[in-house]
Structures are given as C-alpha cells and as structure tokens.
Design a protein around this motif. Structure first.
Motif, PDB file in Angstrom:
ATOM      1  N   MET A   1     -30.383  67.424 -32.334  1.00 44.20           N
ATOM      2  CA  MET A   1     -29.856  66.068 -32.512  1.00 44.20           C
ATOM      3  C   MET A   1     -28.467  66.110 -33.162  1.00 44.20           C
ATOM      4  N   THR A   2     -28.303  67.037 -34.122  1.00 42.50           N
ATOM      5  CA  THR A   2     -27.010  67.170 -34.794  1.00 42.50           C
ATOM      6  C   THR A   2     -25.923  67.569 -33.806  1.00 42.50           C
ATOM      7  N   ASP A   3     -26.239  68.523 -32.908  1.00 50.77           N
ATOM      8  CA  ASP A   3     -25.269  68.956 -31.902  1.00 50.77           C
ATOM      9  C   ASP A   3     -24.872  67.804 -30.989  1.00 50.77           C
ATOM     10  N   LEU A   4     -25.832  66.951 -30.646  1.00 52.25           N
ATOM     11  CA  LEU A   4     -25.542  65.806 -29.780  1.00 52.25           C
ATOM     12  C   LEU A   4     -24.576  64.840 -30.464  1.00 52.25           C
ATOM     13  N   ILE A   5     -24.807  64.586 -31.745  1.00 46.84           N
ATOM     14  CA  ILE A   5     -23.922  63.686 -32.493  1.00 46.84           C
ATOM     15  C   ILE A   5     -22.519  64.271 -32.571  1.00 46.84           C
ATOM     16  N   ILE A   6     -22.431  65.581 -32.820  1.00 46.32           N
ATOM     17  CA  ILE A   6     -21.121  66.241 -32.885  1.00 46.32           C
ATOM     18  C   ILE A   6     -20.418  66.149 -31.537  1.00 46.32           C
ATOM     19  N   ALA A   7     -21.151  66.373 -30.438  1.00 42.70           N
ATOM     20  CA  ALA A   7     -20.561  66.316 -29.100  1.00 42.70           C
ATOM     21  C   ALA A   7     -20.000  64.921 -28.811  1.00 42.70           C
ATOM     22  N   ILE A   8     -20.771  63.885 -29.143  1.00 34.71           N
ATOM     23  CA  ILE A   8     -20.318  62.518 -28.892  1.00 34.71           C
ATOM     24  C   ILE A   8     -19.099  62.195 -29.761  1.00 34.71           C
ATOM     25  N   ALA A   9     -19.133  62.617 -31.029  1.00 36.00           N
ATOM     26  CA  ALA A   9     -18.004  62.365 -31.930  1.00 36.00           C
ATOM     27  C   ALA A   9     -16.739  63.050 -31.416  1.00 36.00           C
ATOM     28  N   LEU A  10     -16.881  64.278 -30.929  1.00 33.95           N
ATOM     29  CA  LEU A  10     -15.731  64.996 -30.376  1.00 33.95           C
ATOM     30  C   LEU A  10     -15.192  64.298 -29.135  1.00 33.95           C
ATOM     31  N   CYS A  11     -16.092  63.789 -28.285  1.00 32.80           N
ATOM     32  CA  CYS A  11     -15.669  63.084 -27.073  1.00 32.80           C
ATOM     33  C   CYS A  11     -14.889  61.817 -27.415  1.00 32.80           C
ATOM     34  N   VAL A  12     -15.340  61.107 -28.441  1.00 34.47           N
ATOM     35  CA  VAL A  12     -14.627  59.907 -28.880  1.00 34.47           C
ATOM     36  C   VAL A  12     -13.243  60.297 -29.401  1.00 34.47           C
ATOM     37  N   ALA A  13     -13.174  61.392 -30.164  1.00 34.06           N
ATOM     38  CA  ALA A  13     -11.881  61.857 -30.685  1.00 34.06           C
ATOM     39  C   ALA A  13     -10.948  62.261 -29.547  1.00 34.06           C
ATOM     40  N   VAL A  14     -11.499  62.916 -28.529  1.00 36.83           N
ATOM     41  CA  VAL A  14     -10.712  63.306 -27.356  1.00 36.83           C
ATOM     42  C   VAL A  14     -10.146  62.062 -26.673  1.00 36.83           C
ATOM     43  N   ALA A  15     -10.991  61.056 -26.482  1.00 42.82           N
ATOM     44  CA  ALA A  15     -10.562  59.829 -25.805  1.00 42.82           C
ATOM     45  C   ALA A  15      -9.465  59.125 -26.592  1.00 42.82           C
ATOM     46  N   ILE A  16      -9.603  59.084 -27.916  1.00 45.16           N
ATOM     47  CA  ILE A  16      -8.582  58.443 -28.749  1.00 45.16           C
ATOM     48  C   ILE A  16      -7.259  59.200 -28.643  1.00 45.16           C
ATOM     49  N   ALA A  17      -7.318  60.538 -28.701  1.00 44.30           N
ATOM     50  CA  ALA A  17      -6.102  61.345 -28.614  1.00 44.30           C
ATOM     51  C   ALA A  17      -5.395  61.122 -27.281  1.00 44.30           C
ATOM     52  N   TYR A  18      -6.149  61.162 -26.188  1.00 45.82           N
ATOM     53  CA  TYR A  18      -5.553  60.969 -24.864  1.00 45.82           C
ATOM     54  C   TYR A  18      -5.011  59.553 -24.695  1.00 45.82           C
ATOM     55  N   ALA A  19      -5.747  58.558 -25.210  1.00 45.67           N
ATOM     56  CA  ALA A  19      -5.327  57.166 -25.059  1.00 45.67           C
ATOM     57  C   ALA A  19      -4.039  56.896 -25.827  1.00 45.67           C
ATOM     58  N   VAL A  20      -3.959  57.371 -27.067  1.00 45.45           N
ATOM     59  CA  VAL A  20      -2.746  57.164 -27.864  1.00 45.45           C
ATOM     60  C   VAL A  20      -1.572  57.905 -27.229  1.00 45.45           C
ATOM     61  N   ALA A  21      -1.819  59.123 -26.739  1.00 42.04           N
ATOM     62  CA  ALA A  21      -0.756  59.884 -26.069  1.00 42.04           C
ATOM     63  C   ALA A  21      -0.242  59.132 -24.848  1.00 42.04           C
TER      64      ALA A  21
END
Length: 292
Positions: A1-21
C-alpha cells in the motif's frame, strides 16, 4: 500500500512539473531558438521537464506501468485550468469539455492498450532504421507546421513522436548497459544511440515549444496522445512486445481514441474562439474630451 501511495504521489509531481514547464514554454512560443536560449526562465522549464522524466522513471519502481501510464494525463488536467488562472480568467466550457473527453480517452487507451513482455533492445539495423525514419517523419511534420497559416498541431505530433523515440532508444541503452556492463557505453552503436537521444530530446522540446504559440491546450493534448501511441507501435513492431487486448478491448480502444480526437477538436475550437474574440475597447481617458 505504501508503494502505491508513493507511485501516485510521484505521478502527481511529474504532472505538475510537466504542466508548469508547458506553461512557461507557451509564454515564449513566439520566439526563435536563438532568442529562447537567452531567456533564463526557459531553462527552468527545461529543468522541470528533466525533473519530470526522472520522477517518471522513479515511479516505475513503486507501481505498475498499467497505473503509471494512465496517470500521465494529469498533465493536461493541471495545465488547462492553470493556464486559465495565470491568464486571470475562467476556463471556458469548450476547454473543460475538451479536457474531460481527452482525459477519458487517453486514460482508457493507456489502460487498454498495454504492452507486455520482457524489456528488449533494438538490434543495430532496427536502431539505425528507426532513427532514419524518425528524422524523415519529424522533418516532414515540422515543415508542414512551418507553412503559412498551418496548424500548430503538426509540430505537436512531431514533438510527441520524437519524445517516444527517445524513450525507445533510452530503453535500448539502459537494458544493454544492464546486461553487458558499463563497457557497452563505448560501443559505436551505443554512442550513436545516445547522441540521437540528446538530439531528439532537443528537437522535441523545440517543436512542442513552437506548437504552443497559438494556445497550449490542444497541442499539449495531441503530444500526450501521440507519445504513448507511437511508443506502443515501436514496442510491438520492433521490441517484441504484444498488445494485451481482446476484440472487446480493441473496440473499447477505438471508442477511447474517438473520444480523445473529439476532445482535441474541442480544445482546438476553444483556442480558435479565443483568438477571434475582439479585445475590449479601452475606457476613454479623462483628459481627452469626448463628443456629447
């Protein structure tokens, strides 16, 4: 469950980075390449794109590709309303409906058309052939986008294609080094692949940058559609992967593709409508007399 939360959090961070860029790039999409290199904030966008790519690779260590890939559409979900906010306006109905249809279609495609199998590498003839074919296609698409009054979506397609080929070449280099050791980096074909990766990454960045000059939403949606679609084609055609779908899933994939296409069309219409809306007339100055 912890790995799943980390994966989703990383995906959100990726989306924010790409969107701001993407938002930063859209502000300077009208500049030439020589002018762009002199804009300090553009290097921030390049850094955010690099950060997003690194976080995406990291997220694959915590979650399956079947989860990570659909979450890539969060870039569009974040970028469209963020663009409206930075422009101090509300997102239009066309932008919202276009985003919804595009996201549903892209997420459906990502979940339905997934490739399976052991990571493979391109053979030398396949690698050279892929690079040559990509150079030809990207050049043709880029030239189509440079015609007077041409759609910027041509360049968005070219950028998405170049990004997907970067991914395929990166997989080949990484797997080759993993299997043969660091000495593989000195092989001429590996050096050629790494030079091609850098070249395609720069070209893709420039093309997507130019595609934003008349608006962000539609080109960003097209790039997000072309990138995984062409990567899947490369995986199946050259890397020995197979599409894990039934006839029913293929039918659903067609529906999702149509939804994505409709969403992109809505976003393009939103851009065209915004371009044709006349600017509000300025209020008369108090020191300038007006006719009674």
């Amino acid at each position: 469950m912890t790995d799943l939360i980390i994966a989703i959090a990383l995906c959100v961070a990726v989306a924010i980075a790409y969107a701001v860029a993407a938002l930063i790039q859209a502000r300077f999409a009208h500049l030439t390449v020589l002018e762009l290199v002199r804009v300090p904030v553009l290097w921030v966008a390049i850094g955010l794109n690099g950060l997003g790519a690194a976080l995406h690779v990291t997220s694959l260590n915590f979650g399956p590709l079947s989860l990570i890939q659909p979450l890539g559409v969060l870039t569009l979900v974040i970028a469209v309303p963020l663009a409206a906010i930075t422009a101090r306006r509300r997102a239009t109905r066309l932008e919202l409906t276009g985003t919804v249809y595009t996201v549903i279609g892209l997420a459906g495609l990502a979940m339905l058309i997934t490739t399976g199998g052991k990571p493979d590498t391109l053979t030398t003839p396949e690698l050279i052939g892929l690079i040559v074919a990509t150079v030809v296609l990207v050049t043709v698409l880029g030239l189509l986008g440079r015609r007077p009054n041409a759609s910027t979506l041509w360049e968005a397609v070219a950028g998405g294609l170049a990004f997907s080929v970067c991914s395929a070449l990166c997989q080949t280099v990484v797997v080759t080094v993993d299997e043969a050791g660091a000495g593989a980096l000195l092989r001429p074909i590996t050096i050629f692949a790494m030079i091609s990766i850098g070249t395609f990454a720069v070209v893709a960045t420039i093309l997507t940058q130019r595609s934003y000059r008349n608006g962000l939403s539609a080109p960003l949606a097209v790039t997000n559609l072309v990138n995984p679609a062409s990567a899947t084609i490369i995986g199946v055609a050259l890397l020995g992967e197979s599409i894990a779908t039934t006839n029913f899933q293929i039918a659903l994939a067609v529906i999702c593709a149509l939804l994505s296409g409709y969403g992109v069309a809505q976003l393009a219409r939103a851009r065209d409508v915004a371009a044709t809306v006349p600017a509000a007339a300025p209020a008369p100055r108090e020191d300038v007399p007006t006719n009674a």
